[in-house]
Design a protein around this motif. Structure first.
Motif, short mmCIF file in Angstrom:
data_model
loop_
_atom_site.label_atom_id
_atom_site.label_comp_id
_atom_site.label_asym_id
_atom_site.label_seq_id
_atom_site.Cartn_x
_atom_site.Cartn_y
_atom_site.Cartn_z
N PRO A 122 0.84 -1.20 0.00
CA PRO A 122 0.00 0.00 0.00
C PRO A 122 0.88 1.25 0.00
O PRO A 122 1.89 1.31 0.70
N VAL A 123 0.47 2.24 -0.80
CA VAL A 123 1.23 3.49 -0.90
C VAL A 123 0.39 4.63 -0.33
O VAL A 123 -0.74 4.84 -0.74
N LEU A 124 0.97 5.33 0.65
CA LEU A 124 0.33 6.49 1.24
C LEU A 124 1.13 7.72 0.83
O LEU A 124 2.30 7.85 1.19
N PHE A 125 0.51 8.60 0.05
CA PHE A 125 1.20 9.80 -0.43
C PHE A 125 1.23 10.89 0.63
O PHE A 125 0.24 11.10 1.35
N ASP A 148 -0.83 19.86 -3.97
CA ASP A 148 -0.72 18.55 -4.61
C ASP A 148 -1.90 17.63 -4.32
O ASP A 148 -1.91 16.47 -4.73
N VAL A 149 -2.91 18.16 -3.61
CA VAL A 149 -4.01 17.31 -3.19
C VAL A 149 -4.74 16.69 -4.38
O VAL A 149 -5.10 15.51 -4.37
N SER A 150 -4.97 17.47 -5.43
CA SER A 150 -5.69 16.93 -6.59
C SER A 150 -4.92 15.78 -7.23
O SER A 150 -5.52 14.79 -7.67
N MET A 151 -3.58 15.89 -7.27
CA MET A 151 -2.77 14.80 -7.82
C MET A 151 -2.88 13.56 -6.94
O MET A 151 -2.96 12.43 -7.43
N ALA A 152 -2.88 13.78 -5.63
CA ALA A 152 -2.97 12.66 -4.70
C ALA A 152 -4.32 11.95 -4.84
O ALA A 152 -4.40 10.72 -4.77
#
Length: 206
Positions: free
Chosen positions: A83-86, A92-96
């Motif tokens: 699992p990846v947690l950014f 950058d929220v929209s990219m996340a």
């Protein structure tokens, strides 16, 4: 530092931030390893495949030269199960959000509360450990259910042999090989020989 197998990987190009997170998770009893670049982390993960142990990745979304998003895409391509947690800045929220839609576990905007981060990571780690345990149990049961001939065909498949070669090696027809191959795939719940080899290697089922 905790010397156990790393369960948490921190990938961030800011040394102070990496060190702070390493201290945080080590203080909570978690084995942690830090990475200064996405490429170094991807190279390590690629070297482990398919023998991935349960882990969670904390990934900074903005890094140079390989961004967090590009790093994540490379992990997806190699079917890495972690699992990846950014970790993101405000812009950058929209990219996340888009990354989560593509399969990332979650994201957290900086600055964040330590307890909130630890809770999210521990939830992800618990899920991947549970999922791994269930998958391994199912695969072991499937391997145990294979007939002697299916096991022989399986061994040939894991060596990368084609149906015709398998037929020649085992002294059976190619159509019979195809029949056993289809049964093996159905029992193991896989769609390809590559997926089969990945599971067999990851859980050391050979």
């Amino acid at each position: 530092m905790n010397t156990a197998e790393p369960a948490i990987h921190v990938v961030d190009d800011e040394p102070d931030f990496r060190d702070a997170l390493a201290w945080l998770f080590d203080s909570r009893g978690h084995a942690v390893r830090t990475w200064a670049s996405g490429q170094a982390f991807v190279d390590m993960a690629r070297g482990m495949q398919p023998h991935w142990t349960p882990a969670v990745v904390l990934l900074d979304i903005r890094m140079e030269p390989l961004s967090g998003l590009a790093t994540f895409e490379m992990l997806v391509q190699m079917a890495c199960p972690w699992p990846v947690l950014f970790l993101t800045g405000h812009g950058d929220v929209s990219m996340a959000v888009q990354a989560v839609k593509k399969g990332a576990w979650d994201f957290l905007e900086k600055p964040f509360q330590d307890n909130e981060l630890v809770d999210k990571v521990e939830a992800a780690l618990a899920k991947v450990q549970s999922d791994d345990s269930r998958l391994e149990q199912r695969l072991r049961q499937a391997v145990a259910s294979l007939s002697q001939r299916e096991r022989e065909v399986l061994d040939e498949l894991l060596q990368g042999h084609y149906n015709k070669n398998i037929a020649d090696h085992l002294g059976i027809t190619q159509r019979t090989v195809e029949f056993h191959r289809a049964n093996i795939f159905e029992k193991m719940g896989v769609a390809s020989a590559v997926e089969l080899a990945r599971h067999m290697g990851r859980f050391r089922l050979t």
